[in-house]
Design a protein around this motif. Structure first.
Motif, PDB file in Angstrom:
ATOM      1  N   CYS A  99     -35.211  -2.874 -16.478  1.00  0.00           N
ATOM      2  CA  CYS A  99     -34.389  -2.094 -15.533  1.00  0.00           C
ATOM      3  C   CYS A  99     -33.186  -1.476 -16.224  1.00  0.00           C
ATOM      4  N   ASP A 100     -33.130  -1.531 -17.564  1.00  0.00           N
ATOM      5  CA  ASP A 100     -31.948  -1.030 -18.273  1.00  0.00           C
ATOM      6  C   ASP A 100     -32.224   0.385 -18.767  1.00  0.00           C
ATOM      7  N   TYR A 101     -31.684   1.359 -18.032  1.00  0.00           N
ATOM      8  CA  TYR A 101     -32.027   2.759 -18.295  1.00  0.00           C
ATOM      9  C   TYR A 101     -30.887   3.584 -18.866  1.00  0.00           C
TER      10      TYR A 101
ATOM     11  N   ASP B  30     -29.474  -1.330  -9.091  1.00  0.00           N
ATOM     12  CA  ASP B  30     -29.978  -1.401  -7.710  1.00  0.00           C
ATOM     13  C   ASP B  30     -29.248  -2.452  -6.895  1.00  0.00           C
ATOM     14  N   GLU B  31     -28.717  -3.475  -7.594  1.00  0.00           N
ATOM     15  CA  GLU B  31     -28.122  -4.596  -6.872  1.00  0.00           C
ATOM     16  C   GLU B  31     -26.688  -4.340  -6.416  1.00  0.00           C
ATOM     17  N   LEU B  32     -26.124  -3.233  -6.836  1.00  0.00           N
ATOM     18  CA  LEU B  32     -24.687  -3.035  -6.597  1.00  0.00           C
ATOM     19  C   LEU B  32     -24.393  -2.561  -5.173  1.00  0.00           C
ATOM     20  N   ARG B  33     -23.428  -3.195  -4.564  1.00  0.00           N
ATOM     21  CA  ARG B  33     -22.967  -2.813  -3.225  1.00  0.00           C
ATOM     22  C   ARG B  33     -21.499  -2.453  -3.337  1.00  0.00           C
TER      23      ARG B  33
ATOM     24  N   GLY C 266     -23.363  -0.957 -17.086  1.00  0.00           N
ATOM     25  CA  GLY C 266     -24.641  -1.576 -16.731  1.00  0.00           C
ATOM     26  C   GLY C 266     -25.819  -0.834 -17.326  1.00  0.00           C
ATOM     27  N   GLY C 267     -26.950  -1.556 -17.374  1.00  0.00           N
ATOM     28  CA  GLY C 267     -28.206  -0.936 -17.805  1.00  0.00           C
ATOM     29  C   GLY C 267     -28.292  -0.601 -19.276  1.00  0.00           C
ATOM     30  N   VAL C 268     -27.498  -1.266 -20.133  1.00  0.00           N
ATOM     31  CA  VAL C 268     -27.567  -0.946 -21.567  1.00  0.00           C
ATOM     32  C   VAL C 268     -28.364  -1.957 -22.374  1.00  0.00           C
ATOM     33  N   SER C 269     -28.805  -3.041 -21.720  1.00  0.00           N
ATOM     34  CA  SER C 269     -29.503  -4.070 -22.480  1.00  0.00           C
ATOM     35  C   SER C 269     -30.990  -3.701 -22.629  1.00  0.00           C
ATOM     36  N   VAL C 270     -31.817  -4.718 -22.866  1.00  0.00           N
ATOM     37  CA  VAL C 270     -33.205  -4.450 -23.256  1.00  0.00           C
ATOM     38  C   VAL C 270     -34.208  -4.662 -22.128  1.00  0.00           C
ATOM     39  N   GLY C 271     -33.716  -4.991 -20.929  1.00  0.00           N
ATOM     40  CA  GLY C 271     -34.623  -5.292 -19.825  1.00  0.00           C
ATOM     41  C   GLY C 271     -35.344  -4.052 -19.308  1.00  0.00           C
TER      42      GLY C 271
ATOM     43  N   LEU D  59     -20.998   1.048 -21.237  1.00  0.00           N
ATOM     44  CA  LEU D  59     -20.537  -0.335 -21.296  1.00  0.00           C
ATOM     45  C   LEU D  59     -21.549  -1.260 -20.656  1.00  0.00           C
ATOM     46  N   SER D  60     -21.417  -2.507 -21.011  1.00  0.00           N
ATOM     47  CA  SER D  60     -22.271  -3.530 -20.462  1.00  0.00           C
ATOM     48  C   SER D  60     -21.909  -3.765 -18.984  1.00  0.00           C
ATOM     49  N   GLY D  61     -22.899  -4.203 -18.201  1.00  0.00           N
ATOM     50  CA  GLY D  61     -22.635  -4.432 -16.784  1.00  0.00           C
ATOM     51  C   GLY D  61     -21.964  -5.766 -16.496  1.00  0.00           C
ATOM     52  N   ASN D  62     -22.188  -6.741 -17.344  1.00  0.00           N
ATOM     53  CA  ASN D  62     -21.551  -8.031 -17.126  1.00  0.00           C
ATOM     54  C   ASN D  62     -20.038  -7.832 -17.071  1.00  0.00           C
ATOM     55  N   PRO D  63     -19.388  -8.318 -16.012  1.00  0.00           N
ATOM     56  CA  PRO D  63     -17.976  -7.960 -15.831  1.00  0.00           C
ATOM     57  C   PRO D  63     -17.079  -8.212 -17.029  1.00  0.00           C
TER      58      PRO D  63
ATOM     59  N   ILE E 186     -24.814  -7.577  -5.105  1.00  0.00           N
ATOM     60  CA  ILE E 186     -23.594  -8.078  -5.736  1.00  0.00           C
ATOM     61  C   ILE E 186     -22.573  -6.948  -5.629  1.00  0.00           C
ATOM     62  N   TYR E 187     -21.344  -7.308  -5.337  1.00  0.00           N
ATOM     63  CA  TYR E 187     -20.347  -6.254  -5.191  1.00  0.00           C
ATOM     64  C   TYR E 187     -20.012  -5.626  -6.533  1.00  0.00           C
ATOM     65  N   ASP E 188     -19.851  -4.334  -6.488  1.00  0.00           N
ATOM     66  CA  ASP E 188     -19.515  -3.565  -7.683  1.00  0.00           C
ATOM     67  C   ASP E 188     -18.040  -3.794  -8.022  1.00  0.00           C
ATOM     68  N   SER E 189     -17.796  -4.756  -8.885  1.00  0.00           N
ATOM     69  CA  SER E 189     -16.398  -5.013  -9.275  1.00  0.00           C
ATOM     70  C   SER E 189     -16.021  -4.204 -10.512  1.00  0.00           C
ATOM     71  N   ASN E 190     -17.011  -3.806 -11.288  1.00  0.00           N
ATOM     72  CA  ASN E 190     -16.684  -3.070 -12.523  1.00  0.00           C
ATOM     73  C   ASN E 190     -16.003  -1.741 -12.234  1.00  0.00           C
ATOM     74  N   SER E 191     -16.498  -1.027 -11.204  1.00  0.00           N
ATOM     75  CA  SER E 191     -15.900   0.292 -10.922  1.00  0.00           C
ATOM     76  C   SER E 191     -14.443   0.153 -10.553  1.00  0.00           C
TER      77      SER E 191
HETATM   78  N1  LIG Z   1     -33.642 -10.340 -23.344  1.00  0.00           N
HETATM   79  C1  LIG Z   1     -32.333 -10.076 -23.406  1.00  0.00           C
HETATM   80  N2  LIG Z   1     -31.628 -10.047 -22.292  1.00  0.00           N
HETATM   81  C2  LIG Z   1     -30.322  -9.800 -22.337  1.00  0.00           C
HETATM   82  C3  LIG Z   1     -29.695  -9.565 -23.568  1.00  0.00           C
HETATM   83  C4  LIG Z   1     -30.473  -9.550 -24.743  1.00  0.00           C
HETATM   84  O1  LIG Z   1     -29.986  -9.345 -25.864  1.00  0.00           O
HETATM   85  N3  LIG Z   1     -31.798  -9.797 -24.605  1.00  0.00           N
HETATM   86  N4  LIG Z   1     -28.372  -9.373 -23.596  1.00  0.00           N
HETATM   87  C5  LIG Z   1     -27.627 -10.011 -22.540  1.00  0.00           C
HETATM   88  C6  LIG Z   1     -26.278  -9.639 -22.627  1.00  0.00           C
HETATM   89  S1  LIG Z   1     -25.375 -10.361 -23.861  1.00  0.00           S
HETATM   90  C7  LIG Z   1     -25.690  -8.830 -21.742  1.00  0.00           C
HETATM   91  S2  LIG Z   1     -24.021  -8.513 -21.860  1.00  0.00           S
HETATM   92  C8  LIG Z   1     -26.403  -8.203 -20.659  1.00  0.00           C
HETATM   93  C9  LIG Z   1     -26.109  -6.738 -20.658  1.00  0.00           C
HETATM   94  O2  LIG Z   1     -26.751  -6.195 -19.620  1.00  0.00           O
HETATM   95  P1  LIG Z   1     -26.433  -4.738 -19.127  1.00  0.00           P
HETATM   96  O3  LIG Z   1     -25.227  -4.229 -19.791  1.00  0.00           O
HETATM   97  O4  LIG Z   1     -27.647  -3.975 -19.271  1.00  0.00           O
HETATM   98  O5  LIG Z   1     -26.002  -4.954 -17.637  1.00  0.00           O
HETATM   99  P2  LIG Z   1     -26.915  -5.188 -16.370  1.00  0.00           P
HETATM  100  O6  LIG Z   1     -28.170  -5.809 -16.787  1.00  0.00           O
HETATM  101  O7  LIG Z   1     -26.973  -3.944 -15.621  1.00  0.00           O
HETATM  102  O8  LIG Z   1     -26.016  -6.224 -15.608  1.00  0.00           O
HETATM  103  C10 LIG Z   1     -25.659  -7.444 -16.163  1.00  0.00           C
HETATM  104  C11 LIG Z   1     -25.035  -8.324 -15.082  1.00  0.00           C
HETATM  105  O9  LIG Z   1     -23.852  -7.748 -14.607  1.00  0.00           O
HETATM  106  C12 LIG Z   1     -23.923  -7.491 -13.212  1.00  0.00           C
HETATM  107  N5  LIG Z   1     -23.298  -6.183 -12.943  1.00  0.00           N
HETATM  108  C13 LIG Z   1     -23.758  -5.011 -13.364  1.00  0.00           C
HETATM  109  N6  LIG Z   1     -22.956  -4.031 -12.928  1.00  0.00           N
HETATM  110  C14 LIG Z   1     -21.988  -4.609 -12.212  1.00  0.00           C
HETATM  111  C15 LIG Z   1     -20.881  -4.118 -11.489  1.00  0.00           C
HETATM  112  N7  LIG Z   1     -20.633  -2.806 -11.444  1.00  0.00           N
HETATM  113  N8  LIG Z   1     -20.076  -4.985 -10.869  1.00  0.00           N
HETATM  114  C16 LIG Z   1     -20.343  -6.317 -10.915  1.00  0.00           C
HETATM  115  N9  LIG Z   1     -21.381  -6.853 -11.604  1.00  0.00           N
HETATM  116  C17 LIG Z   1     -22.205  -6.009 -12.222  1.00  0.00           C
HETATM  117  C18 LIG Z   1     -25.376  -7.434 -12.905  1.00  0.00           C
HETATM  118  O10 LIG Z   1     -25.651  -7.682 -11.577  1.00  0.00           O
HETATM  119  C19 LIG Z   1     -25.909  -8.477 -13.866  1.00  0.00           C
HETATM  120  O11 LIG Z   1     -25.729  -9.744 -13.314  1.00  0.00           O
HETATM  121  O12 LIG Z   1     -27.791  -8.364 -20.775  1.00  0.00           O
HETATM  122  C20 LIG Z   1     -28.176  -9.705 -21.152  1.00  0.00           C
HETATM  123  N10 LIG Z   1     -29.595  -9.774 -21.168  1.00  0.00           N
END
Ligand SMILES: Nc1nc2c(c(=O)[nH]1)N[C@H]1C(S)=C(S)[C@@H](COP(=O)(O)OP(=O)(O)OC[C@H]3O[C@@H](n4cnc5c(N)ncnc54)[C@H](O)[C@@H]3O)O[C@H]1N2
Ligand code: MOO
Length: 473
Positions: free
Chosen positions: A323-325, A252-255, A316-321, A364-368, A266-271
């Motif tokens: 909002c991770d779908y 939801d946060e991606l612009r 993005g969205g692969v973790s355990v939160g 893939l994970s969302g963290n850049p 936050i700007y979508d840098s991953n794409s």
């Molecule tokens: N309770 C826990 N929380 C988290 C865990 C865990 O094990 N337990 N793992 C952490 C780790 S390590 C990671 S890595 C992240 C993985 O999260 P996701 O892959 O689900 O990614 P998001 O939650 O969607 O986003 C993470 C972060 O990255 C930013 N983001 C996402 N997409 C983009 C994009 N296209 N361009 C730029 N930045 C992006 C997003 O805003 C978030 O800040 O989870 C931890 N949490």
């Protein structure tokens, strides 16, 4: 859209044979001068790009918390290269050769002068060995590209004025550089010392005989290989189609860059990163707009992407939160999990699904930086394999850490590093500051991912580590 055959194996090899071959290929990254058995092997045992235990049966079982290499092999096993097409030579640069290139004619195709000078007969030069000068009548001239009809045997005591690239008539054994001769007033040419070892004639087929394998199937056509196609007279090349890779950013946060950010955006840098990397690797990126954190909408986006792409990558969205779908959406779209998280940091949540039509989905994970690590360690080899590249496996090298790392980790940690060179020529990997998986700036300055083995208390300065060049394509 044409699709590649899927689900084929690798041509009847046993798992053990294939493993042995792949280990050999991965071993090619051994650093120059590194002994056969070294501490680097120990490093790679703990940091297992060399493939660990047997992967689960390729039929059904997903790998849970997989070694990176095992995950790649399991997924690559089900991928066959995509289809082929013919392209004009001018468009062949960067493409992957679809079939072995056999020389249609010898290279060079005729005896060719390699110097400007005089073609002579060896037998006429004997007096030079005794210190006597030789005078030869100049019987004619040969210029490159100018036909001069059928040759009679050269008259004894004669030479032929000849220029680099011209055909050397049969009967002449060598070309003497003009700097080693003197033209006499009457038109004859004088040689006053032995001409030396090289004949300065390129013989027919000395570069490659007719029928020789000039290039193997799966070679990426870079400038040098394109030159070979041209030298063999090919106006077209038989290449693999470029794999289409759908990029699906989630959150939801991606612009989109260029749009207003707002207070929570936050700007979508991953794409942008994924699309650019796909292009660098020879694929065609199809980047979607960011998909909101909604499992149904994400499932729909995945389903549609899989219809038109050869490989789908979500970010993005692969973790355990809450909002991770990504996992729920992949399953809703009919995907079967093949890899459920990986032993890597950043990017532990990285997973993979096989969609109902066989298309792979890399989640893939969302963290850049985790996203980029997933791109390099998982998506890159799969994309290259799809693209038909023979060298689809990553090329690990060996180097030394230039600074200590105090962060312990249960999994191999992939550190963004700048590459330098030690006095003994070995690569030095300098970890960059700011190596948190959410950061992007350190990434832009990195040349390499250095793999710090799992466990312990991190790694001391000087530790031998495996590393991967980041710009390798
Ligand atoms: N309770 C826990 N929380 C988290 C865990 C865990 O094990 N337990 N793992 C952490 C780790 S390590 C990671 S890595 C992240 C993985 O999260 P996701 O892959 O689900 O990614 P998001 O939650 O969607 O986003 C993470 C972060 O990255 C930013 N983001 C996402 N997409 C983009 C994009 N296209 N361009 C730029 N930045 C992006 C997003 O805003 C978030 O800040 O989870 C931890 N949490
Ligand atoms: O797996 Mo997360 O990417 O360490 O930050």
């Amino acid at each position: 859209m044409e699709r590649g055959a899927r689900g084929e194996g690798w041509g009847g090899q046993s798992v053990a044979e294939r493993r042995a071959r792949q280990k050999e290929a991965l071993g090619a990254g051994r650093a120059a001068g590194e002994p056969e058995e070294s501490a680097a092997e120990a490093a790679s045992r703990d940091c297992p790009h060399e493939l660990g235990g047997e992967p689960a049966d390729a039929a059904e079982l997903p790998l849970k918390l997989a070694e990176v290499a095992d995950a790649v092999l399991l997924l690559a096993d089900g991928l066959a290269p995509i289809g082929m097409e013919r392209v004009p030579l001018a468009d062949a640069g960067g493409r992957v050769l679809g079939e072995a290139l056999l020389a249609r004619q010898p290279l060079p195709p005729f005896r060719r002068a390699a110097m400007d000078g005089y073609a002579v007969r060896e037998a006429d030069l004997a007096p030079l060995d005794k210190g006597d000068a030789v005078h030869l009548a100049v019987a004619g001239e040969r210029r490159p590209g100018r036909a001069c009809g059928q040759q009679d045997a050269p008259p004894p005591g004669s030479a032929l004025r000849i220029f680099t690239g011209a055909r050397v008539p049969e009967g002449y054994d060598r070309v003497v550089m003009q700097e080693r001769t003197r033209r006499l007033p009457g038109g004859a040419v004088e040689l006053d010392r032995p001409p030396g070892q090289p004949t300065h004639i390129a013989e027919i087929g000395e570069d490659a005989p007719a029928g020789a394998v000039l290039l193997e199937a799966g070679a990426r056509l870079r400038a040098r290989q394109v030159a070979l196609l041209a030298a063999d007279g090919r106006g077209e090349a038989q290449v693999r189609r470029r794999p289409v890779v759908a990029v699906v950013p989630v959150g939801d946060e991606l612009r989109r860059p260029g749009q207003p950010l707002g207070s929570e955006g936050i700007y979508d840098s991953n794409s942008a990163m994924l699309a650019a990397r796909v292009l660098e690797l020879g694929g065609i990126p199809a980047a979607l707009r960011p998909v909101p954190d909604d499992p149904r909408r994400l499932a729909e986006a995945i389903r549609e992407a899989a219809l038109s792409a050869d490989l789908v990558v979500t970010a993005g969205g692969v973790s355990v939160g809450d909002c991770d779908y990504a996992h729920e959406a992949a399953r809703l779209a009919g995907g079967r999990v093949r890899v459920d998280r990986m032993k890597m940091r950043p990017g532990t949540p990285t997973s993979a699904y096989r969609m109902p039509d066989g298309t792979l989905l890399a989640a893939l994970s969302g963290n850049p930086s985790a996203c980029f690590a997933g791109m390099e360690l998982l998506v890159r080899p799969l994309l290259l394999r799809l693209a038909g590249r023979a060298d689809w496996m990553p090329r690990w090298r060996t180097g030394r850490l230039a600074a200590s790392l105090s962060k312990p980790c249960p999994y191999p940690r992939y550190i963004r590093s700048a590459v330098g060179e030690a006095e003994d020529g070995m690569a030095l990997l300098l970890p960059l500051a700011g190596d948190r998986s959410g950061n992007v700036a350190a990434f832009a300055r990195a040349d390499a991912l250095a793999c710090v083995p799992a466990g312990g208390k991190g790694a001391a300065e000087g530790t031998l580590v495996r590393w991967l060049e980041l710009d390798a394509d």
